[in-house]
Motif scaffolding. Structure first.
Motif, PDB file in Angstrom:
ATOM      1  N   VAL A 119       0.855  -1.187   0.000  1.00 25.29           N
ATOM      2  CA  VAL A 119       0.000   0.000   0.000  1.00 25.29           C
ATOM      3  C   VAL A 119       0.892   1.239   0.000  1.00 25.29           C
ATOM      4  O   VAL A 119       1.773   1.381   0.867  1.00 25.29           O
ATOM      5  N   TYR A 120       0.663   2.136  -0.987  1.00 26.36           N
ATOM      6  CA  TYR A 120       1.397   3.400  -1.103  1.00 26.36           C
ATOM      7  C   TYR A 120       0.402   4.555  -1.026  1.00 26.36           C
ATOM      8  O   TYR A 120      -0.811   4.391  -1.196  1.00 26.36           O
ATOM      9  N   ARG A 121       0.954   5.744  -0.811  1.00 28.78           N
ATOM     10  CA  ARG A 121       0.155   6.961  -0.783  1.00 28.78           C
ATOM     11  C   ARG A 121       0.798   8.004  -1.693  1.00 28.78           C
ATOM     12  O   ARG A 121       2.005   8.219  -1.653  1.00 28.78           O
ATOM     13  N   ASP A 122      -0.035   8.611  -2.513  1.00 26.17           N
ATOM     14  CA  ASP A 122       0.428   9.679  -3.389  1.00 26.17           C
ATOM     15  C   ASP A 122       0.661  10.931  -2.555  1.00 26.17           C
ATOM     16  O   ASP A 122      -0.228  11.398  -1.817  1.00 26.17           O
ATOM     17  N   ALA A 123       1.856  11.521  -2.667  1.00 19.49           N
ATOM     18  CA  ALA A 123       2.210  12.675  -1.841  1.00 19.49           C
ATOM     19  C   ALA A 123       1.408  13.915  -2.197  1.00 19.49           C
ATOM     20  O   ALA A 123       1.217  14.807  -1.351  1.00 19.49           O
ATOM     21  N   HIS A 124       0.913  14.017  -3.412  1.00 20.07           N
ATOM     22  CA  HIS A 124       0.184  15.213  -3.843  1.00 20.07           C
ATOM     23  C   HIS A 124      -1.303  15.084  -3.576  1.00 20.07           C
ATOM     24  O   HIS A 124      -1.937  16.001  -3.027  1.00 20.07           O
ATOM     25  N   THR A 125      -1.886  13.990  -3.952  1.00 20.70           N
ATOM     26  CA  THR A 125      -3.343  13.837  -3.847  1.00 20.70           C
ATOM     27  C   THR A 125      -3.780  13.091  -2.603  1.00 20.70           C
ATOM     28  O   THR A 125      -4.990  12.988  -2.354  1.00 20.70           O
TER      29      THR A 125
END
Length: 750
Positions: free
Chosen positions: A429-435
């Motif tokens: 699981v990753y997270r987009d730093a912008h959105t």
């Protein structure tokens, strides 16, 4: 008067005898006298089924007759079938300095390397070579001795190719193998480097490769070289080969070229090798390199050509991968991943479908009947942590231009395929730093089995080895189970045929066993010897003067048995609660190999007879309230439980316990090597000491249906080593009963 006085008694006696004869004989028959007809004798003819055999007098063959020739069989099948080795390398060692280095670099890649040297120049290091043929010059040329040695040892009959060379010449073994594997040895062929004068001779500096027919011709016509005049010994050998075989030296044959690189100048090869390979690419494809000066040059050249060969193999692998990817869509199973490896094994039916193990960052769900989830630790944790790190690295490489942050491991799966390896599927699981959007990625990784080898050093074993069965008795409570084991052995040894192999039963009794029980055991052993007289079985009783618990007493019992019967015997250590079949003894004999393998069978452990229902009588039901109360009370009773049904290998009666090492079969000499490990801490059993055994001795573990362990209360001492204590607690908990049986006992439901 004197004569009449003597004759009267004689005459009177004769007359008296005649008178008595007439008086006693019957009167004569009045019928007319006639001769009765003689009776014809009857003969029985028994010759009806006779066969007349007329033996002829053997005649000696004429002196000029030819005797029938006898068939002379070869000593070896390879000789009779005409099977030969691939290549023989003959090294002319003039000084002997480089022959040892050449043997170390070339010998492992060819069939055989033979060094020929003048006996006056042999040193200590060269004399230790596995194949060296010394000769004395005696005023003759060196090539005369070399060819005579080949003839005397019949080397020309055993090889397809022959390479004659000097010790100052380095041979690239990889290029040599590729050349001879693609050419036919049936031709009369001599390959090498032609001399500068174009006389048809090959120079010895570059090596001379001869096929088997050419070498046969050289040996047969070697006499033409006896009076040959040459400027040097090298020229004499070159001229001899050309004159005896009448074959012109060739540098190329069937598209294959004999490449030669000559070292010239003042630079040493081990110093200028890197520069030469860049300036002249033909060096990397050379089969021979001439005029090397030292062992450092030979080692540097060998290391260089190994790197060249590795690079060539890598290029071939890459080209094969491209080719397989191109034709992957046309394959029945589609393209494989990784490229060139076998796909997943297809299950034959729905009952044998492969099972994936699910894991998280802290736990793993294995396919076990009595345990659902286990903490992720040990080797499993190291394996999965490495896989997760590799998955994160690959995803970050693919998402190089995006700004994503790793959050957590959602989960993963792994499966083992014996023909492929271990495959993993990891969900990250990753997270987009912008959105701030959550991104899930799944990546497939694999640990492919790459390095496999056949074990070709396993000794040959048979089932005729003598076996000593050791049964240790440490407590009074173990006497009755041990006597049942002896009674079981008495029933097994009864057979119609006698056995040539010897079996010995040894009972080792500690000092805590009562004297009355020892007498009972002694009587049982005597009865066992009487019943097993035809089976070559012996029985004896040993007293071990120790006050140790069961685990250490087993080691001391084995020590005592080894002292009595010698370390060369095979020993099978059995638990007194064991119930064995005859097949166990056969498998113990064939699976135990001296200085190679120890046999630790996985026994079938019996559940508690009350909980599993093995003590129920006819008409009783397992769901009665009275049975439930009785079962709960018997669990607290230290007395051994009773059973009314025979122990059968079924899931309702027990389970195979991989944590049990109480039964071990080993040779005494192998046991003595690990005996010091038993004194380093308190162990639950001696079988665990053989794990990670030094000296390359294997440990064979296999499920053994012929070995059953009766239920008994297992005590776990708090002073045990940490690993043994946790194993003891887990084994005691899982060997009590199955989960459904425990649930039925607690909740009183079917």
């Amino acid at each position: 008067m004197s004569g009449a006085r003597t004759g009267l008694p004689l005459i009177g006696g004769v007359l008296l005898g005649v008178a008595i004869t007439f008086l006693l004989s019957p009167p004569p028959d009045e019928s007319p006298a006639f001769c009765p007809a003689s009776r014809v004798p009857e003969f029985v003819d028994n010759s009806e089924h006779w066969v007349v055999v007329q033996e002829k007098t053997p005649q000696s063959p004429p002196s000029d007759a030819k005797q029938t020739p006898q068939v002379v069989r070869a000593r070896f099948a390879a000789t009779e079938l005409g099977i030969r080795e691939r290549i023989l390398v003959l090294v002319w060692a003039e000084t002997g300095r480089l022959a040892v280095a050449l043997n170390g670099t070339l010998a492992r890649h060819v069939s055989r390397v033979v060094a020929l040297a003048d006996s006056a120049r042999l040193d200590v290091e060269m004399s230790l070579l596995p194949s060296v043929i010394p000769f004395k010059s005696n005023g003759l040329h060196a090539h005369t001795h070399i060819l005579n040695a080949v003839f005397n040892y019949t080397l020309q009959e055993n090889y397809d190719w022959f390479l004659l060379m000097k010790e100052s010449t380095y041979i690239n073994p990889f290029a040599l193998e590729r050349m001879i594997s693609k050419m036919s040895w049936h031709h009369k062929l001599i390959l090498g480097v032609p001399d500068a004068l174009n006389t048809g001779r090959c120079i010895l500096d570059g090596g001379i490769l001869l096929s088997n027919p050419s070498m046969q011709m050289l040996i047969q016509q070697r006499h033409v070289c006896n009076n040959m005049l040459a400027a040097t010994e090298e020229n004499g050998l070159e001229m001899c080969i050309h004159a005896a075989t009448n074959v012109t030296c060739r540098r190329e044959f069937e598209g294959l070229e004999y490449n030669f690189w000559r070292v010239s100048g003042t630079d040493a090869p081990h110093e200028a090798l890197q520069r030469w390979s860049l300036e002249s690419p033909t060096l990397n494809s050379s089969l021979a390199v001439g005029n090397i000066l030292s062992t450092a040059d030979a080692s540097a050249l060998h290391d260089h050509f190994i790197r060249v060969e590795v690079d060539r193999v890598d290029v071939e692998i890459a080209s094969l991968e491209v080719e397989i990817e191109g034709m992957g869509d046309d394959l029945p199973d589609g393209p494989s991943w990784p490229v060139g490896t076998r796909p997943y094994s297809k299950p034959p039916n729905r009952y044998q479908a492969p099972v994936w193990e699910f894991f998280t960052a802290t736990e793993i769900f294995k396919n076990e009947p009595n345990q659902n989830v286990r903490p992720l630790e040990g080797s499993d944790k190291e394996d999965i942590d490495e896989v997760i790190q590799e998955a994160k690295r690959r995803i970050e490489v693919e998402e190089l231009n995006t700004s994503i942050e790793f959050v957590r491991v959602s989960g993963g799966y792994r499966i083992w395929d014996a023909g492929r390896g271990m495959d993993y599927m990891v969900d990250l699981v990753y997270r987009d730093a912008h959105t701030e959007e959550t991104i899930e990625r799944r990546i497939h990784l694999a640990r492919i089995i790459e390095q496999t080898s056949l074990v070709n050093t396993v000794p040959y074993v048979k089932e005729d080895a003598d076996l000593t069965i050791v049964v240790p008795i440490a407590e009074e409570i173990e006497v009755l189970p041990a006597r049942r084991l002896l009674a079981r052995q008495a029933r097994l040894c009864v057979g119609a045929a006698e056995e040539s192999r010897h079996t010995r039963v040894v009972v080792a009794v500690s000092a805590r066993v009562e004297a009355k029980s020892v007498t009972y055991i002694q009587n049982d052993l005597e009865e066992l010897k009487k019943r097993c007289k035809r089976s070559a079985l012996d029985a004896s009783l040993l007293s071990v003067s120790s006050d140790n618990p069961s685990s250490l007493h087993a080691a001391e019992a084995l020590d005592e048995a080894i002292d009595h019967f010698g370390p060369q015997s095979m020993f099978l250590l059995l638990s007194p609660y064991a119930d064995i079949q005859k097949e166990l003894l056969d498998r113990a004999r064939i699976n135990t190999i001296k200085k190679f393998q120890v046999f630790l069978p996985i026994p079938f452990m019996e559940f508690h007879p009350t909980i599993s229902g093995m003590d129920l009588k006819d008409g009783e039901k397992i769901d009665d309230e009275g049975w439930r109360q009785s079962a709960l009370s018997k669990l607290k009773d230290p007395a051994p439980p009773t059973r009314t049904k025979p122990l059968i290998v079924q899931k309702e009666h027990g389970r195979f316990d991989p944590l049990d090492f109480s039964v071990v079969c080993i040779y005494g000499s192998d046991y003595m090597e690990v005996r010091p490990r038993l004194t380093n801490g308190k162990r639950i059993d001696i079988g665990s000491a053989f794990l990670n055994m030094p000296g390359g001795v294997h440990v064979l573990r296999a499920i053994e249906p012929a070995l059953r362990i009766r239920y008994h209360r297992q005590e776990c001492d708090a002073d045990l080593e940490e690993d043994d204590l946790s194993r003891c607690i887990q084994s005691r908990r899982e060997n009590l009963a199955a989960k459904d049986q425990l649930a039925r006992l607690v909740f009183n439901k079917e």
